[in-house]
Design a protein around this motif. Structure first.
Motif, PDB file in Angstrom:
ATOM      1  N   ILE A 114      -2.858 -26.587  46.048  1.00 18.96           N
ATOM      2  CA  ILE A 114      -3.844 -26.516  44.689  1.00 18.96           C
ATOM      3  C   ILE A 114      -3.259 -25.287  43.865  1.00 18.96           C
ATOM      4  N   HIS A 115      -2.697 -25.494  42.777  1.00 15.91           N
ATOM      5  CA  HIS A 115      -2.641 -24.274  41.741  1.00 15.91           C
ATOM      6  C   HIS A 115      -3.586 -23.626  41.225  1.00 15.91           C
ATOM      7  N   ALA A 116      -3.288 -22.611  40.653  1.00 13.73           N
ATOM      8  CA  ALA A 116      -4.455 -21.839  40.205  1.00 13.73           C
ATOM      9  C   ALA A 116      -5.136 -22.147  38.854  1.00 13.73           C
ATOM     10  N   TYR A 117      -4.706 -23.163  38.176  1.00  8.99           N
ATOM     11  CA  TYR A 117      -5.143 -23.815  36.808  1.00  8.99           C
ATOM     12  C   TYR A 117      -6.284 -24.885  37.046  1.00  8.99           C
ATOM     13  N   VAL A 118      -6.549 -25.221  38.260  1.00 10.92           N
ATOM     14  CA  VAL A 118      -7.496 -26.378  38.462  1.00 10.92           C
ATOM     15  C   VAL A 118      -8.671 -25.754  37.821  1.00 10.92           C
ATOM     16  N   GLY A 119      -9.508 -26.659  37.246  1.00  9.70           N
ATOM     17  CA  GLY A 119     -10.755 -26.341  36.679  1.00  9.70           C
ATOM     18  C   GLY A 119     -11.000 -26.810  35.277  1.00  9.70           C
ATOM     19  N   MET A 120     -11.964 -26.242  34.692  1.00  7.41           N
ATOM     20  CA  MET A 120     -12.299 -26.710  33.174  1.00  7.41           C
ATOM     21  C   MET A 120     -11.592 -25.656  32.137  1.00  7.41           C
ATOM     22  N   TRP A 121     -11.181 -26.208  31.270  1.00  2.05           N
ATOM     23  CA  TRP A 121     -10.676 -25.461  30.076  1.00  2.05           C
ATOM     24  C   TRP A 121     -11.132 -25.836  29.027  1.00  2.05           C
ATOM     25  N   THR A 122     -11.601 -25.204  27.783  1.00  8.51           N
ATOM     26  CA  THR A 122     -12.350 -25.383  26.831  1.00  8.51           C
ATOM     27  C   THR A 122     -11.663 -24.729  25.523  1.00  8.51           C
ATOM     28  N   THR A 123     -12.030 -25.411  24.159  1.00  3.26           N
ATOM     29  CA  THR A 123     -11.867 -24.738  23.008  1.00  3.26           C
ATOM     30  C   THR A 123     -12.933 -23.618  22.828  1.00  3.26           C
ATOM     31  N   ALA A 128      -0.717 -28.413  22.213  1.00  4.03           N
ATOM     32  CA  ALA A 128      -0.866 -29.406  20.892  1.00  4.03           C
ATOM     33  C   ALA A 128      -1.626 -28.683  20.035  1.00  4.03           C
ATOM     34  N   GLY A 129      -1.240 -27.268  19.817  1.00  2.00           N
ATOM     35  CA  GLY A 129      -1.791 -26.677  18.648  1.00  2.00           C
ATOM     36  C   GLY A 129      -3.269 -26.284  18.808  1.00  2.00           C
ATOM     37  N   MET A 130      -3.753 -26.527  20.277  1.00  2.00           N
ATOM     38  CA  MET A 130      -5.202 -25.706  20.510  1.00  2.00           C
ATOM     39  C   MET A 130      -5.115 -24.603  21.398  1.00  2.00           C
ATOM     40  N   ILE A 131      -5.847 -23.705  21.635  1.00  2.00           N
ATOM     41  CA  ILE A 131      -6.066 -22.919  22.554  1.00  2.00           C
ATOM     42  C   ILE A 131      -7.271 -23.144  23.179  1.00  2.00           C
ATOM     43  N   LEU A 132      -7.221 -23.133  24.643  1.00  2.37           N
ATOM     44  CA  LEU A 132      -8.144 -23.388  25.568  1.00  2.37           C
ATOM     45  C   LEU A 132      -8.411 -22.370  26.580  1.00  2.37           C
ATOM     46  N   TYR A 133      -9.575 -22.090  26.854  1.00  2.00           N
ATOM     47  CA  TYR A 133     -10.000 -20.921  27.533  1.00  2.00           C
ATOM     48  C   TYR A 133     -10.570 -21.304  28.847  1.00  2.00           C
ATOM     49  N   ARG A 134     -10.520 -20.859  30.055  1.00  5.56           N
ATOM     50  CA  ARG A 134     -10.944 -21.429  31.235  1.00  5.56           C
ATOM     51  C   ARG A 134     -12.652 -20.970  31.167  1.00  5.56           C
ATOM     52  N   ARG A 135     -13.237 -22.236  31.624  1.00  4.33           N
ATOM     53  CA  ARG A 135     -14.805 -22.073  31.542  1.00  4.33           C
ATOM     54  C   ARG A 135     -15.207 -21.459  33.119  1.00  4.33           C
ATOM     55  N   LYS A 136     -15.796 -20.487  33.066  1.00  2.88           N
ATOM     56  CA  LYS A 136     -16.424 -19.921  34.152  1.00  2.88           C
ATOM     57  C   LYS A 136     -17.877 -20.521  34.693  1.00  2.88           C
TER      58      LYS A 136
END
Length: 83
Positions: free
Chosen positions: A7-16, A75-83
């Motif tokens: 599993i790669h390190a990016y699994v999880g929730m990403w939000t604007t 796609a022109g958006m920036i998403l941050y990892r939700r903790k």
């Protein structure tokens, strides 16, 4: 014996920042995108290569993005990892 893909390190929730767009990257290579009150606006599969992500929506739409300094640019958006 079958080898499982790590599993790669990016699994999880990403939000604007406003939490309107939410990408949940699932560990088995699928994603679910929510938009506002639409919890399953889009879903499909994805693949991460290094810091690059490619998306293939179940409807045939494709997109991609890059993880830069712990932030997903997609796609022109920036998403941050939700903790």
């Amino acid at each position: 014996m079958e080898m499982k893909k790590p599993i790669h390190a990016y699994v999880g929730m990403w939000t604007t920042a406003d939490n309107h767009i939410r990408h949940e990257l699932l560990p088995h290579g699928r994603y679910i995108e929510a938009r506002g009150s639409r919890e399953r606006a889009y879903q499909g599969r994805y693949a991460v290569t290094g810091d690059h992500i490619d998306y293939w929506d179940d409807t045939g739409f494709t997109a991609d993005g890059d993880f830069i300094d712990g932030v997903l640019h997609h796609a022109g958006m920036i998403l941050y990892r939700r903790k």
